[in-house]
Design a protein around this motif. Sequence first.
Motif, short mmCIF file in Angstrom:
data_model
loop_
_atom_site.label_atom_id
_atom_site.label_comp_id
_atom_site.label_asym_id
_atom_site.label_seq_id
_atom_site.Cartn_x
_atom_site.Cartn_y
_atom_site.Cartn_z
N ASP A 83 0.85 -1.19 0.00
CA ASP A 83 0.00 0.00 0.00
C ASP A 83 0.89 1.24 0.00
O ASP A 83 1.98 1.24 0.59
CB ASP A 83 -0.86 0.04 1.27
CG ASP A 83 -1.95 -1.03 1.26
OD1 ASP A 83 -2.17 -1.65 0.21
OD2 ASP A 83 -2.57 -1.21 2.33
N GLY A 108 -2.63 3.54 1.92
CA GLY A 108 -3.12 3.07 0.63
C GLY A 108 -3.89 4.12 -0.15
O GLY A 108 -4.56 3.78 -1.13
N ARG A 128 -3.10 0.78 -3.81
CA ARG A 128 -3.32 -0.43 -3.03
C ARG A 128 -2.32 -1.48 -3.46
O ARG A 128 -1.98 -1.56 -4.64
CB ARG A 128 -4.73 -0.96 -3.29
CG ARG A 128 -5.81 -0.12 -2.67
CD ARG A 128 -5.81 -0.40 -1.19
NE ARG A 128 -6.78 0.43 -0.51
CZ ARG A 128 -6.79 0.55 0.81
NH1 ARG A 128 -5.87 -0.05 1.54
NH2 ARG A 128 -7.70 1.28 1.39
#
Length: 399
Positions: A44, A132, A136
């Motif tokens: 992230d 994130g 991601r």
Amino acid sequence: MALLHPDEALEMIEALNPEPRTETVKLDEALGRALAEEVLAPEDSPPFAKAAMDGFAVSSADPGPSWRLAAALAAGDAPARALARGECAKIMTGAMLPPGADRVVRVEYTREQGGTVTLLTEEPYANVIPRGENLRRGERVLGPRVLSPQDIGVLASLGRAEVRVAVRPVVGVLATGSELRNPGETLGPGQIYNSNGLQACAQVSAAGGRPRYYGIVRDEPEALRAAVGRALEECDLLLLSGGVSMGELDFVPGVLKDCGAEILFHKIAIKPGKPTLFARRERPGASGAAHSTYAFGLPGNPVSAFVIFEVFVRPLLARLQGLRFAPRTVHARLAEAVKRRDTERVELRPVRLERGEVRSLTFHGSAHLNALSGADALLRLEIGVSRLEEGSWTDVRLL
Ligand code: AMP
Ligand code: MG
């Protein structure tokens, strides 16, 4: 015989599917290279929730308005413990939030006194960059493309020290013409400087290729055959300039055939650049798989050679690096009418962009190289079109 339409010529080039060789390079050498992998986010980004402001980290379940100051966290610190009820932690921009905190009250909206922090002004913002937020883990970040400085930044932000890129194609450049001398030499009567050679080398470098310069070869079939034969062995693509039209001393098409190349097209309905030739020679690769060497016969006129490189050679160089070339265009208004008499070919006319409008250049034709360096774009006139009106809108292709 009807000339090949330039769009068909381009389609033939775009349809080629050479397998680019790849190599791994350090990120500080990757600018301008063709990325040859799908880059996914390994984690992230950012990898933890962090403060977007200088202030005090608190829990939104613990609205204050006063908290006991329990810790101080700078960017790079790992919080030693979670916040307990009634506590806050002094926090700097970029620092990791301690467990239990989900909000930062800005320092300028608080008063700190005797180990107690009091909120003076409420605001609706949490002032936290969530884990994130940018990317991601596993998300696709970049695919095959020419790496820009911004891309280098993104790759560095993912922790990449190296990337896989296409090997730069080796592009031979050979100028034919007994009248040519190289810059730095003295011209005799009837002689001119070879401008195509270094111009093409510069275009190759700008398009991600590695130029290999073979200099000038006189208009003599034996000399040309020897030079072309060697260059076809050493290069992925060979650019020849001059000697490709109908003159008695235009030996390029015959020599390419003598060297085992197949002519894929010769002569295009384009101005400038009608005599353009494109050829391919198969040669057995190390593993037994055939490897093609491509060759362009570019017209000798320097403006033609330049334009044909832009329109046909660049897309091939992109294919050789596993990419597709898409020219950048702008939609702009014509500041003055554009006229022509002969409408049998697609014309690409060098133009200037001035305050968002297209202006013609004083242009004496394909040999007028200095006009070209003042051009910003190419204006396209289709077959059958003799006039574009002042004030009409058109797409021009940026150089
Ligand atoms: P060609 O295509 O060989 O008939 O050449 C067309 C015109 O371009 C002639 O005026 C040549 O002298 C000129 N020319 C050919 N090669 C070059 C070069 N490498 N640099 C500058 N001008 C050239
Ligand atoms: Mg010539």
